[in-house]
Scaffold this active site. Structure first.
Site, short mmCIF file in Angstrom:
data_model
loop_
_atom_site.label_atom_id
_atom_site.label_comp_id
_atom_site.label_asym_id
_atom_site.label_seq_id
_atom_site.Cartn_x
_atom_site.Cartn_y
_atom_site.Cartn_z
N ASN A 9 0.86 -1.18 0.00
CA ASN A 9 0.00 0.00 0.00
C ASN A 9 0.89 1.24 0.00
O ASN A 9 1.48 1.59 1.02
CB ASN A 9 -0.90 -0.04 1.25
CG ASN A 9 -1.72 1.23 1.41
OD1 ASN A 9 -1.84 2.02 0.48
ND2 ASN A 9 -2.29 1.42 2.60
N LYS A 11 0.05 4.26 -0.26
CA LYS A 11 -0.59 5.46 0.33
C LYS A 11 -0.38 6.66 -0.61
O LYS A 11 -0.42 6.49 -1.82
CB LYS A 11 -0.06 5.70 1.74
CG LYS A 11 -0.14 4.42 2.58
CD LYS A 11 0.11 4.62 4.04
CE LYS A 11 -0.02 3.27 4.76
NZ LYS A 11 0.10 3.37 6.19
N GLU A 98 -6.59 4.77 8.19
CA GLU A 98 -6.34 6.20 7.92
C GLU A 98 -7.58 6.85 7.33
O GLU A 98 -7.86 8.03 7.58
CB GLU A 98 -5.12 6.34 6.99
CG GLU A 98 -3.83 6.06 7.75
CD GLU A 98 -2.69 5.52 6.91
OE1 GLU A 98 -2.73 5.59 5.68
OE2 GLU A 98 -1.73 5.00 7.52
N GLU A 165 -5.33 -5.02 10.75
CA GLU A 165 -4.31 -3.99 10.92
C GLU A 165 -4.53 -3.26 12.24
O GLU A 165 -5.30 -2.28 12.29
CB GLU A 165 -4.37 -2.99 9.77
CG GLU A 165 -4.10 -3.60 8.41
CD GLU A 165 -3.51 -2.57 7.46
OE1 GLU A 165 -2.42 -2.83 6.93
OE2 GLU A 165 -4.12 -1.52 7.26
N SER A 204 3.57 -2.18 10.21
CA SER A 204 5.02 -2.24 10.36
C SER A 204 5.64 -3.57 9.91
O SER A 204 6.59 -4.05 10.52
CB SER A 204 5.43 -1.90 11.79
OG SER A 204 5.03 -0.58 12.12
#
Ligand code: PGA
Length: 241
Positions: A9, A11, A98, A165, A204
């Site tokens: 990802n 982002k 997010e 996540e 992470s």
């Protein structure tokens, strides 16, 4: 038989030129791979077209980072399923933390987005996970159960990926212990009517912890943020041992 799915990802990273630079370094690494692992790049909308042209015929699939629930309309800043499939996209992340945190997405809108993805033949990657505060209060299991229940309404479980996540592990360098991630993912699986839904871990993930994460029996892949923007790091993650 559950599929192994490794997704990067990006982002809000990489222009079109930077995306092509990534491919130049990443694709030769991938050719060395003999095993069947689904590899997905979740790129910004602006890079999807050029990536699609350059990935044609390769085993790398493309994902959007979101999708709107309507077919078209006055929804400034949003993107529709048809716009994505036209570019050769096959997956869409929905409910990333997010998006939930900074853009007020709710379990309900996340579910609508997932349904829209399936309507267009895209496979949604549904993200769920608890915050640090919720974990510390002992609410992890309840939060996950609620997000699942609301997120899965009317979804086809044969065309779905779930990503666990934990929010406190995203972009913080603080990974959830592999055995704890395995435990929560097992719990998620126990609440699904289809045991074959691939369930990823995200938060992470990096070259130094990927082998331990993928050694866990319940974990079917990873959703990688920070470490996926570097071709060598992401290739190492794809080639976990
Ligand atoms: P991270 O992000 O790997 O940078 O923690 C994961 C994600 O947000 O999907």
């Amino acid at each position: 038989m559950r599929k192994i799915v490794i997704a990067g990802n990006w982002k809000m990273h990489k222009t079109q030129a930077e995306s092509l630079e990534f491919l130049q370094a990443f694709m030769p690494e991938l050719e060395k791979d003999v095993e069947e692992r689904e590899v997905i790049l979740c790129a910004p909308y602006t890079a999807l077209g050029v990536l699609s042209q350059n990935l044609h015929g390769s085993r790398v699939q493309l994902s959007a980072q979101n999708i709107h629930w309507e077919e078209a309309g006055a929804y400034t800043g949003e993107i529709s399923g048809a716009m994505l499939t036209e570019m050769g996209v096959s997956y869409a992340i929905v409910g990333h933390s997010e998006r939930r945190q900074y853009f007020c997405e709710t379990d309900e809108t996340v579910n609508w987005r997932a349904l829209a993805a399936q309507r267009h033949g895209l496979t949604p990657i549904l993200c769920i996970g608890e915050s640090k505060q919720q974990r510390d209060a002992g609410e992890t299991e309840t939060v996950i159960a609620n997000q699942l229940k609301a997120g899965l309404v009317n979804l086809d479980l044969t065309r779905l990926i779930i990503a666990y996540e934990p929010i406190w592990a995203i972009g913080t360098g603080e990974t959830c212990g592999a055995s704890e991630a395995n435990r929560v993912i097992g719990l998620i699986r126990s609440q699904l009517d289809n045991p074959d839904v691939p369930i990823q871990y995200g938060g992470s993930v990096k070259p130094s912890n990927i082998d331990e994460i993928m050694a866990q029996p319940e974990i079917d892949g990873v959703l990688v943020g920070g470490a996926s923007v570097d071709p060598a790091n992401f290739a190492r993650i794809v080639h976990y041992q």
